[in-house]
Design an enzyme around this catalytic site. Sequence first.
Site, PDB file in Angstrom:
ATOM      1  N   ARG A  72     -20.134 -53.099  23.945  1.00  0.00           N
ATOM      2  CA  ARG A  72     -19.576 -53.458  22.450  1.00  0.00           C
ATOM      3  C   ARG A  72     -18.307 -53.458  22.341  1.00  0.00           C
ATOM      4  O   ARG A  72     -17.507 -52.116  22.172  1.00  0.00           O
ATOM      5  CB  ARG A  72     -20.416 -52.718  21.399  1.00  0.00           C
ATOM      6  CG  ARG A  72     -20.234 -53.482  19.886  1.00  0.00           C
ATOM      7  CD  ARG A  72     -21.173 -54.651  19.995  1.00  0.00           C
ATOM      8  NE  ARG A  72     -22.551 -54.469  20.125  1.00  0.00           N
ATOM      9  CZ  ARG A  72     -23.230 -55.192  20.581  1.00  0.00           C
ATOM     10  NH1 ARG A  72     -22.976 -56.359  20.945  1.00  0.00           N
ATOM     11  NH2 ARG A  72     -24.660 -55.121  20.612  1.00  0.00           N
ATOM     12  N   HIS A 168     -14.792 -63.491  24.270  1.00  0.00           N
ATOM     13  CA  HIS A 168     -15.174 -62.847  22.917  1.00  0.00           C
ATOM     14  C   HIS A 168     -14.174 -61.689  22.602  1.00  0.00           C
ATOM     15  O   HIS A 168     -14.732 -60.638  22.582  1.00  0.00           O
ATOM     16  CB  HIS A 168     -16.712 -62.505  22.917  1.00  0.00           C
ATOM     17  CG  HIS A 168     -17.341 -62.173  21.650  1.00  0.00           C
ATOM     18  ND1 HIS A 168     -16.890 -61.310  20.779  1.00  0.00           N
ATOM     19  CD2 HIS A 168     -18.308 -63.019  20.748  1.00  0.00           C
ATOM     20  CE1 HIS A 168     -17.662 -61.494  19.819  1.00  0.00           C
ATOM     21  NE2 HIS A 168     -18.499 -62.406  19.766  1.00  0.00           N
ATOM     22  N   GLU A 270     -11.591 -65.285  19.448  1.00  0.00           N
ATOM     23  CA  GLU A 270     -12.320 -65.610  20.525  1.00  0.00           C
ATOM     24  C   GLU A 270     -11.995 -67.144  21.091  1.00  0.00           C
ATOM     25  O   GLU A 270     -11.788 -67.953  20.443  1.00  0.00           O
ATOM     26  CB  GLU A 270     -13.778 -65.567  20.389  1.00  0.00           C
ATOM     27  CG  GLU A 270     -14.075 -64.330  19.727  1.00  0.00           C
ATOM     28  CD  GLU A 270     -15.429 -64.495  19.151  1.00  0.00           C
ATOM     29  OE1 GLU A 270     -16.332 -65.246  19.430  1.00  0.00           O
ATOM     30  OE2 GLU A 270     -15.720 -63.690  18.224  1.00  0.00           O
TER      31      GLU A 270
HETATM   32  O1  TA6 Z   1     -18.471 -64.866  17.935  1.00  0.00           O
HETATM   33  C1  TA6 Z   1     -19.126 -64.355  16.940  1.00  0.00           C
HETATM   34  C2  TA6 Z   1     -20.478 -63.846  16.850  1.00  0.00           C
HETATM   35  O2  TA6 Z   1     -21.267 -64.794  17.034  1.00  0.00           O
HETATM   36  C3  TA6 Z   1     -20.948 -63.188  15.712  1.00  0.00           C
HETATM   37  O3  TA6 Z   1     -21.833 -64.200  14.692  1.00  0.00           O
HETATM   38  C4  TA6 Z   1     -21.698 -61.915  16.019  1.00  0.00           C
HETATM   39  O4  TA6 Z   1     -23.069 -61.945  15.831  1.00  0.00           O
HETATM   40  C5  TA6 Z   1     -21.125 -61.843  17.373  1.00  0.00           C
HETATM   41  O5  TA6 Z   1     -20.633 -62.899  17.770  1.00  0.00           O
HETATM   42  C6  TA6 Z   1     -22.048 -60.822  18.243  1.00  0.00           C
HETATM   43  O6  TA6 Z   1     -21.309 -60.526  19.467  1.00  0.00           O
HETATM   44  P1  TA6 Z   1     -21.810 -59.305  20.125  1.00  0.00           P
HETATM   45  O7  TA6 Z   1     -20.891 -59.021  21.109  1.00  0.00           O
HETATM   46  O8  TA6 Z   1     -21.930 -58.084  19.068  1.00  0.00           O
HETATM   47  O9  TA6 Z   1     -23.184 -59.773  20.630  1.00  0.00           O
END
Ligand code: TA6
Length: 298
Positions: A72, A168, A270
């Site tokens: 994360r 991301h 991102e």
């Molecule tokens: O890119 C944005 C997103 O899709 C958000 O909607 C959120 O749910 C996030 O990414 C999830 O990313 P993570 O790294 O927490 O799995």
Amino acid sequence: MQLKEYGTFAIPGQVFVEEGQGGLPVVKVRNSFAQADIYLYGAHVTHYEPKGGKPLLWLSDTSPFAAGKAIRGGIPVCFPWFGPHRTNKDFPVHGIARFRNWELSSVAAQSDGRTRVALSLASDEATKAFWPHDFILELIVTVGGSLELELTASNAGREPFLYEDCLHTYFAVGDVAKTGVSGLDGTGYIDRAASDARKVQTGKIAPAGETVNIYMKAPSRTEIEDTAGGRKIRTEQCGFDSTVVWNPWEAAAAKNPEMTDRWKSFICVEAANCLDSNVVLLPGTSHRSSVRYTAEKI
Ligand code: TA6
């Protein structure tokens, strides 16, 4: 402790591979421009810090570093789908590449002092349980005064396939409520926090609540003005058609044990090919996309 099996990749004083968090192998780069950490699990850049600057990336201090769990923070590599899987809600969010151990392909000290680390991931029976196609992914990370990532997807099979991808990136900021993102004025976006309403950006983005904006046909540059952190971060992207700006804000973050009140200190900007802008690859062809991040004091 340095990991013996990766000894051939070491460059004395500049690159070594050691056991990182959760015992996972991490490539550590230390050169005259910056330092960076890259986990083979997910080809995940978790740390980048230019000399004389501050860490560029946010990483949750409670992030799991374990097989099957998402790291994360840092720079998750999302492939071959973005967000939840369209038909199977049990499949992992943002695809499978970030849950696989990538190969370390090469490490090079460049003549200009920067360091280049190449990682790759090929389809196998485990990836085919989620996505039936033969693919090869390559991620090249170049550590210098800027941080550069180049992601190439290749179709190694006999049928065309369609995919989405995304770097991301979680940028560390002093206070997200005092952060602005400029460069997207006049760009159309899908507002995921407003039932996917189609909108057009006016001026800069000044997050004041849950923000999940997916900009389509996005310009190649944005600037993150991190007022509380005293810096601005320029993002440049090439070969990525979309830009996503995300922060969960208080209520959504409270449901995630790796976020809780830490949501205030990051913003995700991102670079993606997603939704309207997915990529179709014919057999034997590749698509290359890249980003460059540069931080400056203000
Ligand atoms: O890119 C944005 C997103 O899709 C958000 O909607 C959120 O749910 C996030 O990414 C999830 O990313 P993570 O790294 O927490 O799995």
